[in-house]
Design an enzyme around this catalytic site. Structure first.
Site, PDB file in Angstrom:
ATOM      1  N   THR A 140      11.190 -11.671   1.979  1.00  0.00           N
ATOM      2  CA  THR A 140      10.625 -12.271   3.196  1.00  0.00           C
ATOM      3  C   THR A 140      11.019 -13.738   3.325  1.00  0.00           C
ATOM      4  OG1 THR A 140       8.556 -12.766   2.026  1.00  0.00           O
ATOM      5  CG2 THR A 140       8.630 -10.734   3.297  1.00  0.00           C
ATOM      6  N   TYR A 248      -2.120  -4.998  -1.137  1.00  0.00           N
ATOM      7  CA  TYR A 248      -2.130  -6.467  -1.241  1.00  0.00           C
ATOM      8  C   TYR A 248      -3.452  -6.959  -1.832  1.00  0.00           C
ATOM      9  CZ  TYR A 248      -1.577 -11.355   0.207  1.00  0.00           C
ATOM     10  OH  TYR A 248      -1.470 -12.729   0.229  1.00  0.00           O
TER      11      TYR A 248
END
Length: 428
Positions: A140, A248
């Protein structure tokens, strides 16, 4: 700096520097120098090859008003819209960094250092004169966020996935590596959990071997959809362990467990930062977060999408406040988890209106007249989206002497200008 560009903090005082001198560590740098590293687009748009050496005067003037004339520390890569080509240049010179004696200069490893938060931390640590190594697999992150330091004698960029072991000598480790927005961490849930667990295991092992101090960027997601409001650090959370966000939430929870395992068992010096919603320049415009979504939609003249009825609340902190908090925590003696976030709470509906107002203000200043006023539209809310999220930052105030200085409005204006520059160059 022109009068309309004054940056005022929450108490109405002008912000000229970020950071502070505390815990025997100086983290203060002029805001103008920092801005010169991120507020301009990566390359200059020119009309034709003939104008390569004549940069647009208005662009230079507008940029100088934001960066106090420090644009000589930036690359001026040339974008030619006629041929859809770009000519990259290297920097003519690096931004000036502090000259520290070797006794004060630290060797600092930043995992995920090419990401949104990591790159701002790297800018600050480099300007302060430390030796910085960035570890990133660019899942990312982006090289453009730290490319202005490549080649500097104090800087090293390594493409590496923290899931694999890594050996280096260092004094401090900022472990930020992990996809942090829902589209990115849900794209490969197993990889997200693996990064949180294996990556943290590897970096803690390195900290143990080198006797480095270790800071992990945890998250407000460890509180799940909280039943306590605001959330203090001793609240255990309300998390769905098998929901779409679990990879997450639970990944970060186990990373914290592992961190304290190394602390209690092996005496590793650890710091745990629970980061709440943060926004600012270099935030990925396509990461599905509310701030970037709203700004990009408004700048494009598209209707702004609010999920749910707009009554759910969020608190937003500007990235410079977060970096101040992370550096203060790393160099303090506080080993308990610390919330780092802004207590100013907005409903998502109010926030959308604020973003629209600021985009209109920036467009008016720049002489842009949109065809129509952007509308705010409402759509169904996603699964497990928390209704409320606000930090109790009492511990950060008491232990670190830290509290947010940037108003949401001031930070949003910088971010709107950043995205506007990216759109002008065709990056988004």
């Amino acid at each position: 700096m022109s009068s309309e560009r004054l940056t005022l903090d929450k108490n109405g005082k002008e912000i000229t520097t970020v950071g502070f001198q505390r815990f025997g560590f100086d983290s203060e740098v002029p805001i103008g120098v920092l801005r010169s590293l991120y507020l301009r687009s990566h390359y200059v748009v020119t009309a034709s090859e003939a104008q390569v050496h004549h940069l647009d005067a208005k662009d230079q003037e507008q940029h100088a008003s934001l960066t106090q004339g420090l644009n000589s520390y930036q690359s001026n890569s040339i974008y030619n819209p006629d041929t859809q080509s770009i000519s990259y240049t290297t920097l003519s010179r690096f931004a000036p960094v502090k000259l520290l004696p070797s006794s004060s200069r630290k060797r600092i490893l930043v995992t995920g250092g090419a990401g949104f938060v990591g790159s701002h931390l790297v800018d600050r640590l480099m300007l302060l004169g430390h030796e910085v190594t960035v570890l990133d697999n660019f899942f990312t992150g982006s090289k453009t966020t730290v490319s202005h330091w490549v080649g500097h004698p104090n800087f090293e960029l390594v493409r590496h996935d923290v899931v694999e072991p890594f050996m280096i000598e260092c004094d401090q480790i900022y472990h930020l590596a992990c996809p942090a927005s829902p589209p990115h961490y849900q794209f490969n849930a197993v990889k997200t959990i693996k990064t949180s667990f294996m990556g943290t295991l590897n970096m803690l092992g390195l900290a143990k071997r080198t006797k480095a101090r270790f800071l992990i960027s945890s998250t407000s997601e460890v509180y799940g959809d909280p039943e306590v409001h605001p959330q203090p650090e001793d609240y255990w959370g309300h998390v769905n362990p098998i929901g779409p966000r679990a990879c997450y939430d639970e990944g970060k929870r186990v990373a914290e467990t592992l961190t304290y395992g190394y602390h209690n068992q092996d005496g590793v010096e650890v710091r745990v930062a629970r980061i709440f919603n943060t926004y600012g320049p270099r935030m990925n415009p396509h990461d599905g977060r509310v701030v970037s979504n709203f700004i990009v939609q408004a700048l494009r003249g598209e209707d702004m999408t609010v999920y749910g009825d707009g009554t759910q609340t969020r608190s937003f902190q500007y990235v410079h406040d977060l970096i101040d908090g992370l550096i203060a925590l790393m160099n303090s003696d506080e080993s308990r988890p610390v919330n780092i976030g802004n207590g100013d709470e907005f409903t998502i509906g109010e926030f959308a209106e604020l973003v629209r107002e600021i985009v209109e203000k920036v467009q008016e200043e720049d002489g842009v007249k949109p065809a129509r006023r952007v509308q705010i539209v409402y759509k169904p809310i996603p699964t497990d989206d928390p209704q409320k999220r606000r930090p109790d930052t009492t511990r950060a105030k008491n232990s670190l002497g830290w509290q947010p200085r940037w108003t949401v409005r001031m930070g949003l204006e910088e971010m709107v200008r950043y995205y506007k520059a990216m759109m002008a160059e065709g990056s988004i």
